[in-house]
Each structure stands twice: as structure tokens, then as C-alpha cells.
Design a protein around this motif. Structure first.
Motif, short mmCIF file in Angstrom:
data_model
loop_
_atom_site.label_atom_id
_atom_site.label_comp_id
_atom_site.label_asym_id
_atom_site.label_seq_id
_atom_site.Cartn_x
_atom_site.Cartn_y
_atom_site.Cartn_z
N HIS A 145 58.18 61.05 55.58
CA HIS A 145 57.12 61.96 55.01
C HIS A 145 57.50 62.79 53.98
N GLU A 146 58.69 62.52 53.14
CA GLU A 146 59.05 63.38 52.24
C GLU A 146 58.79 62.59 50.66
N THR A 147 58.61 63.66 49.71
CA THR A 147 58.42 63.37 48.39
C THR A 147 59.81 63.81 47.89
N VAL A 148 61.04 63.25 47.49
CA VAL A 148 62.18 63.55 47.11
C VAL A 148 62.54 63.20 45.87
N PHE A 149 63.53 64.09 45.32
CA PHE A 149 64.00 64.14 43.63
C PHE A 149 65.45 64.47 43.55
N LEU A 150 65.82 63.70 42.95
CA LEU A 150 67.55 64.00 42.77
C LEU A 150 67.26 64.70 41.45
N ILE A 151 68.36 65.89 41.26
CA ILE A 151 68.10 67.13 40.06
C ILE A 151 69.38 66.29 39.34
N GLU A 152 68.92 66.20 38.08
CA GLU A 152 69.99 65.72 36.97
C GLU A 152 70.11 66.80 36.03
N ALA A 153 71.22 67.38 35.45
CA ALA A 153 71.21 68.16 34.18
C ALA A 153 71.79 67.45 32.95
N GLU A 154 72.20 68.19 31.95
CA GLU A 154 72.25 67.59 30.90
C GLU A 154 73.36 66.31 31.11
N ASP A 155 73.00 65.26 30.24
CA ASP A 155 73.93 63.88 30.34
C ASP A 155 73.81 63.22 31.66
N PHE A 156 72.73 63.69 32.37
CA PHE A 156 72.30 62.84 33.82
C PHE A 156 73.20 63.00 34.78
N VAL B 104 59.54 67.63 49.10
CA VAL B 104 58.57 68.18 49.72
C VAL B 104 58.15 67.33 51.03
N ASP B 105 58.28 68.15 52.22
CA ASP B 105 58.05 67.51 53.60
C ASP B 105 56.90 67.69 53.80
N TRP B 106 56.07 66.56 54.05
CA TRP B 106 54.68 66.48 54.31
C TRP B 106 54.30 66.32 55.82
N SER B 107 55.32 66.59 56.65
CA SER B 107 54.95 66.83 57.93
C SER B 107 53.86 67.41 58.40
N ASN B 108 53.48 68.54 57.78
CA ASN B 108 52.55 69.44 58.01
C ASN B 108 51.43 69.15 56.87
N MET C 187 41.29 63.85 38.66
CA MET C 187 40.72 64.21 40.20
C MET C 187 42.07 64.42 41.22
N LEU C 188 42.22 65.30 41.80
CA LEU C 188 43.07 65.48 42.93
C LEU C 188 43.30 64.67 44.00
N GLN C 189 44.15 63.91 44.44
CA GLN C 189 44.43 62.98 45.64
C GLN C 189 44.38 63.94 46.73
N GLU C 190 43.90 63.07 47.80
CA GLU C 190 43.83 63.64 49.13
C GLU C 190 45.46 63.73 49.50
N ILE C 191 45.61 64.69 50.49
CA ILE C 191 46.85 65.15 50.95
C ILE C 191 47.47 63.73 51.38
N PRO C 192 48.61 63.37 51.18
CA PRO C 192 49.09 61.96 51.32
C PRO C 192 49.75 61.85 52.85
N THR C 193 49.67 60.45 53.23
CA THR C 193 50.38 59.97 54.41
C THR C 193 51.21 59.06 53.86
N ILE C 194 51.59 58.13 54.61
CA ILE C 194 52.34 57.03 53.90
C ILE C 194 51.38 56.07 53.23
N THR C 195 51.06 56.25 52.07
CA THR C 195 50.00 55.43 51.25
C THR C 195 50.48 55.07 49.87
N PRO C 196 49.98 54.38 49.19
CA PRO C 196 50.69 53.93 47.82
C PRO C 196 50.48 55.05 46.83
N SER C 197 49.80 56.05 47.05
CA SER C 197 49.70 57.27 46.26
C SER C 197 50.86 57.97 46.45
N LEU C 198 51.52 58.20 47.74
CA LEU C 198 52.82 58.85 47.89
C LEU C 198 54.08 58.02 47.43
N ARG C 199 53.81 56.72 47.82
CA ARG C 199 54.93 55.96 47.12
C ARG C 199 55.09 55.90 45.51
#
Length: 199
Positions: free
Chosen positions: A74-85, A93-97, A1-13
Motif C-alpha cells: 500500500h505504498e507509492t515509492v520513488f528512488l531518488i536519483e541526483a545528477e547523472d542518475f 507515501v504509505d496509504w495504509s490510512n 479530475m482528482l482520483q479517488e484515494i487509492p487501494t491496490i487499483t490500476p490507478s495506484l499501479r
């Protein structure tokens, strides 16, 4: 089941702790140990002048503040790693809106032209639509940045017009092309590949 749009909640963490894997890339939450790598990749005018909030020069202190802010922002951020990390850039993703979360990305110049941005963006788009009850995502690219516009178009984003956005690195507003990706269009394009995830 899809989660609600996040604020600063455990699901976003939990989302921030998620690891995504594509054919060539690993996407994970940036940590303080990544500060030097992030600063090294970002401290290039060609990179930061295409982003909205990054200053130039971009220092280790800037990178440390950025990583530290992720626990409370209010962001979900990922570091991008290529081969060999090897770190190559950032996607997030910025969740401000809450009704139209915004995806953004940047890569170090030495990693341009290899398709990493498209691969990483698709993984984060999939994650966001699969995890959360949203109907659309948005993004923007400077009108002088055809490479970024090309990434968005390959991910199914459709052009919606031109706006002026303030860019910190150039201390000015500049025209940007705005884009939107709806859930319906994303669903029809989902055949682009599979993203594996772990927590």
C-alpha cells in the motif's frame, strides 16, 4: 479530475510507474537492478535508526524484499536519483490510512545537507495532492532528528504533537514529532516550484 484515494487499483499501479523530475532530481519506481545501490545507501546505522521499519544491518536481501513488496503493498515509492542518475535515497507515501497518507524519506549519509530530501518530498507531495482527492498528508520524525523536522517544516507541515513509535532498527519505541499538511496549506505554498512528470 482528482482520483479517488487509492487501494491496490490500476490507478495506484500507474502512479508507481510515474517518473517525477525536479530541478536536480529524477524520482522513479525502484526495480531489482537498484537493490545493490539501495542496500549500500541504507546500510548505515545513522540512516536506519531514523526510520520506522528498516532493520540494521540492512542487507541486499532486505533491499530485494523491499523492492519486491512494492508490487503488492500500500505504498507509492520513488528512488531518488541526483545528477547523472546517481541513487541518493528513497521517498514514498504509505496509504495504509486512506484518510491521511504518510510521507517518508531517507537519504544516504553522503548525500545529506544538499537539500535533496526537501526537493524530493515537495515533488511527491505535489504529485499526491494533484492526483488524489485527499485533504491532508501526515509524517513524523524522531525528536532527535532536527534535519528531518526541518524538511517537513519547509514543506509546510505543521507540528501536531509527540507520539511513541516502534523503530525496528533499535528494537524499541521512541518519541517522534508528528506533523500534518492540509490541502489548503499546500495550495498556498505551491509556488515552491514545478515538478515535471512522465509515464
Amino acid at each position: 479530475m482528482l482520483q479517488e484515494i487509492p487501494t491496490i487499483t490500476p490507478s495506484l499501479r500507474e502512479a508507481r510507474a510515474c517518473v517525477l523530475e525536479t530541478g536536480r532530481l529524477t524520482l522513479r519506481k525502484p526495480v531489482l537492478a537498484d537493490v545493490a545501490a539501495i542496500a549500500s545507501l541504507a546500510n548505515d546505522r545513522r540512516v536506519v535508526e531514523m526510520t520506522r521499519r528498516m532493520p540494521f544491518p540492512y542487507t541486499r536481501d532486505d533491499a530485494a524484499r523491499f523492492v519486491g513488496s512494492l508490487a503488492h503493498g500500500h505504498e507509492t515509492v520513488f528512488l531518488i536519483e541526483a545528477e547523472d542518475f546517481v541513487p541518493v535515497g528513497i521517498v514514498g507515501v504509505d496509504w495504509s490510512n486512506r484518510d491521511a497518507p504518510e510521507i517518508g524519506y531517507w537519504l544516504g549519509v553522503q548525500h545529506w545537507g544538499r537539500g535533496y530530501a526537501t526537493e524530493a518530498a515537495r515533488a511527491v507531495i505535489d504529485f499526491t495532492f494533484e492526483e488524489y482527492a485527499i485533504n491532508q498528508m501526515v509524517s513524523a520524525a524522531r525528536v532527535i532528528n532536527p534535519a528531518s523536522r526541518n524538511v517537513l517544516e519547509k514543506c509546510g507541515f505543521q507540528w501536531t504533537g509527540v507520539e511513541l513509535h516502534r523503530m525496528e532498527a533499535i528494537s524499541s519505541s521512541t518519541p517522534v514529532d508528528c506533523f500534518r499538511l492540509t490541502r489548503g496549506v499546500w495550495s498556498s505554498l505551491k509556488s515552491w516550484g514545478t515538478t515535471r512528470r512522465s509515464r
